[in-house]
Design an enzyme around this catalytic site. Sequence first.
Site, short mmCIF file in Angstrom:
data_model
loop_
_atom_site.label_atom_id
_atom_site.label_comp_id
_atom_site.label_asym_id
_atom_site.label_seq_id
_atom_site.Cartn_x
_atom_site.Cartn_y
_atom_site.Cartn_z
N ASP A 117 0.86 -1.18 0.00
CA ASP A 117 0.00 0.00 0.00
C ASP A 117 0.89 1.23 0.00
O ASP A 117 2.01 1.20 0.53
CB ASP A 117 -0.92 0.01 1.22
CG ASP A 117 -2.07 -0.98 1.11
OD1 ASP A 117 -2.43 -1.36 -0.03
OD2 ASP A 117 -2.62 -1.37 2.15
N ASP A 136 -6.90 -1.13 -4.83
CA ASP A 136 -8.03 -0.77 -3.98
C ASP A 136 -8.89 0.30 -4.64
O ASP A 136 -10.12 0.29 -4.55
CB ASP A 136 -7.55 -0.26 -2.62
CG ASP A 136 -6.72 -1.27 -1.86
OD1 ASP A 136 -6.95 -2.49 -2.03
OD2 ASP A 136 -5.85 -0.85 -1.08
#
EC number: 3.4.23.36
Length: 163
Positions: A117, A136
């Site tokens: 991330d 995402d």
Amino acid sequence: MTRKSFPFFLLGLILTVGIDQAVKYWVMHNIPLGTETPLLPFLSLYHVRNSGIAFSFFSSFSHWGLIFLTLIILIFLLWLWKNTQYNKSLTRFGFTLIIGGAIGNLIDRICFYYVIDYILFYINDVFYFAVFNLADTFITLGVIAIIIEELLSWIKRKSTFSE
């Protein structure tokens, strides 16, 4: 699913997964783990590892448990895509984004045992959103696309019934 729509689906998957993996590769090789690189007054690149799913949910699941769960969800999403009416192009596009994002994160989980991330939104020192990645974002945009088409269909049906 028709033969006519499959090439677009495949192209969408290649683009979403390819872009996601290319950006993650760049982050891994250019931003040290745990380092924040400010881009805008409200946006930074912040390299972290996520052993869970969205917002670190299921982080207590085993590595293989998360992979199995993701595969089950992917099979269901593929079934939904295949069985969505051809004229529901926004919904089909939404499922393509969701599936591509899920595959991008699954690749990380298989290769590294975690998801990379790197996107961090914040407001001064008051609010920090969870760190997330492009996969995402694709998943979120896919859900939004499906909701928009469903709302438009509902409005159309409602106006047809009221006439």
